[in-house]
Design an enzyme around this catalytic site. Structure first.
Site, PDB file in Angstrom:
ATOM      1  CG  ASN A   9      -1.643   0.899   0.830  1.00 34.31           C
ATOM      2  OD1 ASN A   9      -2.302   1.712  -0.024  1.00 34.31           O
ATOM      3  ND2 ASN A   9      -2.257   1.162   1.875  1.00 34.31           N
ATOM      4  CD  GLU A  34      -2.947  -0.832  -4.030  1.00 33.16           C
ATOM      5  OE1 GLU A  34      -3.780   0.315  -3.371  1.00 33.16           O
ATOM      6  OE2 GLU A  34      -2.681  -1.462  -2.830  1.00 33.16           O
ATOM      7  CE1 TYR A 142      -3.554  -4.210  -5.978  1.00 34.61           C
ATOM      8  CE2 TYR A 142      -2.736  -2.481  -7.461  1.00 34.61           C
ATOM      9  CZ  TYR A 142      -3.491  -2.895  -6.116  1.00 34.61           C
ATOM     10  OH  TYR A 142      -5.206  -1.727  -6.122  1.00 34.61           O
ATOM     11  CG  ASP A 183      -4.047  -7.076  -4.163  1.00 34.14           C
ATOM     12  OD1 ASP A 183      -4.749  -8.289  -3.913  1.00 34.14           O
ATOM     13  OD2 ASP A 183      -4.660  -6.478  -3.384  1.00 34.14           O
ATOM     14  CG  ASN A 185      -7.870  -6.322  -5.809  1.00 31.78           C
ATOM     15  OD1 ASN A 185      -8.336  -6.240  -4.585  1.00 31.78           O
ATOM     16  ND2 ASN A 185      -7.448  -5.583  -6.882  1.00 31.78           N
ATOM     17  CG  ASP A 309      -4.762  -1.930   2.829  1.00 27.66           C
ATOM     18  OD1 ASP A 309      -3.414  -2.408   2.543  1.00 27.66           O
ATOM     19  OD2 ASP A 309      -5.653  -1.832   2.059  1.00 27.66           O
ATOM     20  CG  HIS A 310      -3.313  -6.663   1.697  1.00 23.17           C
ATOM     21  ND1 HIS A 310      -3.610  -7.090   1.018  1.00 23.17           N
ATOM     22  CD2 HIS A 310      -4.098  -5.126   1.408  1.00 23.17           C
ATOM     23  CE1 HIS A 310      -5.304  -6.756  -0.842  1.00 23.17           C
ATOM     24  NE2 HIS A 310      -4.560  -5.113   0.070  1.00 23.17           N
ATOM     25  CB  CYS A 564     -23.363   2.257  20.613  1.00 23.75           C
ATOM     26  SG  CYS A 564     -22.099   1.874  21.660  1.00 23.75           S
ATOM     27  CG  HIS A 567     -20.812  -1.878  22.489  1.00 23.81           C
ATOM     28  ND1 HIS A 567     -20.875  -2.131  21.305  1.00 23.81           N
ATOM     29  CD2 HIS A 567     -20.559  -2.849  22.635  1.00 23.81           C
ATOM     30  CE1 HIS A 567     -20.548  -2.905  20.355  1.00 23.81           C
ATOM     31  NE2 HIS A 567     -20.410  -3.458  21.952  1.00 23.81           N
ATOM     32  CB  CYS A 590     -20.707   1.365  17.671  1.00 18.98           C
ATOM     33  SG  CYS A 590     -19.927   0.464  18.838  1.00 18.98           S
ATOM     34  CB  CYS A 604     -23.322  -2.554  18.237  1.00 19.54           C
ATOM     35  SG  CYS A 604     -23.823  -0.591  19.340  1.00 19.54           S
TER      36      CYS A 604
END
Length: 614
Positions: A9, A34, A142, A183, A185, A309-310, A564, A567, A590, A604
């Site tokens: 990323n 990426e 990719y 990746d 996808n 994020d991977h 919320c 919780h 939440c 939630c």
């Protein structure tokens, strides 16, 4: 031998610590996706890493988008390297070759599939566990994402899959082993997805259908059903007869871990889904069946490695990689900007045709689907030409073009006076105010016309009762301190001058009380004030009530968050970014990370729109 794939990323997230991160992965071949870097932004610290050779593929139509790179240790230097899948980007030597049957693809389509920088192929020599020397091609990809709002991207993704399969199988037919990793996808099975939307129609996705054809073995659903009914664990996929599936490649992770659940490689970081392991498995290491049977030891996911994020996926093999003494031409060490050779000045110059720039041809505008919209291309080529400007815009354009050769401030062509910056901040007079006769008092001139500058307001001349001379509009300082008589003030009020001046005059003492000091009063600047004159300077408000009160009325800040219901914790404020009827609206959800509905620690389902005016 170890090989790693990782969607990072953005390679600039390494912050110059490329070697440290590569060493921490402890692999011979590291494939990253990426990278989000173009060649002009690639710096030497990233391109030239001690102990490694690197091979990049850049996106050619959009900055900060896509891109892949393969880093190889010096002990695993490839003897050939190639950018793209089509072979059209290969310039000089070092090509892997073997492109297969591409009759269904036009040259324009092949070029467009490779122009986004989505593939790099390196070919290595390995010593197998049996002692023989063989070749191994590593295809770092990719794959495109199918944007639901852009139907053409779905077709682009499927065509990329088809070209990838043709190229991988063509290299395999030459006798070389092949590893396809990166990746992809697409999550292959429902076990690879945290929460499938429609389990019954899950396999109908075009990307999953392609994976079923590309990979060897039966479906996961059949395996699971057979195991539950018979209690017998199925044999590894690679040992099944070829009739089970026509695919020539194996998903190495599922080969060693066929029933492992919650094994994900990608999470939505905006919702904190990684904390609850609410993700998908879309990063793979595929290998041909013979290589998996004879050389692969394990394939595993490394979720503990953060920074994207991977997470990385690692494959371990028995074979040993044999490094070539010379890097292929695609290596970044051979790039002129990093090779240490003196370059010619002509390399930095581009021939520019004078005159009006023409529109790009249709085949070029469709070259990169999803990279640049037609409106963006038209705006870059002829900015402002297609805009529908009114009279004011046309006058501004004409005045700008006529004054390009002049320096300094603009000059009013009618009055010959220089413009003022204040003129651009004064409100426009309404049509009603234009039709009224506004009386302005000031110095007299010898005729009935008033001399106005570009910063002055509309007014009509007013003749004095004692002289035939008309008045000129006073300056800003004169409007604050110039004396006015009662008759003048009354005339101003009757003729409808500014409401602010009228209100201030009515709040001042009467003219009789202002004459107690004699026929003239001394002003602060040494001038004399005529009898019966009122000070119309605007009242000064306290600073706390003026500026602070004004900004508080304008910038009220976000509304207080509710709690919320599940919780009892304060919610977070979000804004709709997706185009549609709710675009720009704000809502509360939440604050906990996203997760499965059965997870009590996850978010939630509390949701509340922010009311109007809040």
């Amino acid at each position: 031998m170890r090989i790693v794939t990782w969607n990072i990323n953005g390679i600039r997230t390494f912050k110059g610590k490329v070697k440290q991160i590569l060493d921490s992965l402890a692999a011979d071949i590291i494939c990253v996706q990426e990278t989000k870097v173009t060649r002009d932004l690639l710096d030497e610290r990233t391109a030239i890493v001690e102990g490694y050779s690197s091979y990049f593929s850049f996106c050619r139509g959009r900055s900060g988008y896509s891109g892949v790179a393969t880093f190889c240790r010096d002990s695993a230097t490839p003897f050939a390297a190639e950018e793209g899948l089509s072979g059209l980007l290969t310039s000089q030597g070092g090509a892997v070759g073997s492109y297969g049957n591409r009759e269904d693809f036009s040259d324009e389509e092949l070029q467009s599939l490779d122009n986004e920088g989505r593939a790099v192929i390196t070919q290595h020599k390995i010593r197998s566990s049996g002692g023989g020397e063989e070749t191994l091609a590593v295809i770092n990809v990719y794959c495109p994402r199918a944007d639901p709002e852009k139907p053409e991207r779905k077709l682009f993704k499927l065509r990329f899959y088809q070209l990838l399969q043709i190229r991988a199988e063509a290299i395999l037919e030459t006798g070389s082993h092949v590893i396809v990793l990166g990746d992809v996808n697409t999550s292959h099975r429902s076990i690879d997805h945290c929460d499938p939307d429609d389990p019954e129609r899950f396999d109908e996705n075009p990307g999953r259908k392609w994976l079923n054809e590309f990979l060897f073995g039966s479906s996961e659903g059949e395996e699971k059903a057979d195991e539950e009914e018979t209690g017998v664990v199925q044999e590894p996929k690679s040992q099944r007869p070829a009739g089970a599936s026509g695919g020539k490649f194996v998903d190495t992770f599922r080969y060693f871990h066929p029933s492992r659940t919650h094994a994900f490689t990608c999470w939505l970081t905006l919702t904190g889904a990684r904390q609850t392991n609410y993700g998908t498995r879309i990063d793979y290491i595929f290998a041909n069946r013979k290589l998996v049977d004879s050389e692969f030891l394990d394939s595993k996911i490394l979720p503990e490695v953060e920074g994207s994020d991977h997470c990385p996926v690692q494959g371990e093999l028995r074979c040993i990689c044999l490094g070539d003494p010379k890097c292929p031409p695609l290596c970044t060490k051979h790039m002129p900007e990093f090779a240490g050779r003196q370059q010619k000045l002509s390399r930095f110059l581009v021939k520019v045709e004078h005159g009006e720039r023409k529109e790009l041809p249709k085949e070029v505008t469709s070259f990169l689907p999803g990279s640049q919209e037609s409106g963006e291309i038209r705006e870059n080529i002829r900015p402002g030409k297609d805009l529908n400007l009114g009279k004011r815009g046309q006058l501004a354009n004409s005045s700008t073009s006529s004054s390009k050769s002049k320096k300094g401030k603009t000059v009013n062509s009618k009055t010959g006076q220089r413009g003022s910056l204040l003129a651009f901040f004064k409100p426009k007079p309404s049509e009603e105010a234009k039709n009224k006769d506004l009386v302005i008092f000031g110095k007299t001139t010898g005729d009935d016309t008033c001399q106005t500058g570009p910063q002055q307001r509309f007014f009509t001349p007013f003749k004095s009762q004692t002289t035939s001379e008309s008045f000129q509009e006073p300056t800003l300082l004169e409007r604050s301190f110039k004396p006015q008589s009662n008759s003048t003030a009354k005339t101003q009020k009757d003729l409808g001058t500014t409401t602010f001046q009228t209100a201030v005059q009515e709040s001042q003492p009467s003219a009789d009380s202002s004459q107690e000091d004699g026929p003239e009063q001394a002003m602060g600047d040494g001038s004399k004030e005529a009898p019966g004159v009122k000070d119309i300077r605007p009242p000064q408000l306290p600073e706390s009530e003026g500026s602070a009160g004004f900004w508080k009325s304008v910038l009220r800040g976000p509304p207080p968050p509710p709690n919320c219901k599940a919780h009892g914790e304060p919610c977070v404020l979000r804004t709709v970014k997706k185009a549609g009827p709710n675009f720009g609206k704000r809502f509360f959800v939440c604050a906990r990370p996203q997760g499965h509905a059965s997870n009590p620690e996850a978010r939630c389902n509390f949701f509340m729109w922010v009311g109007k005016g809040k």
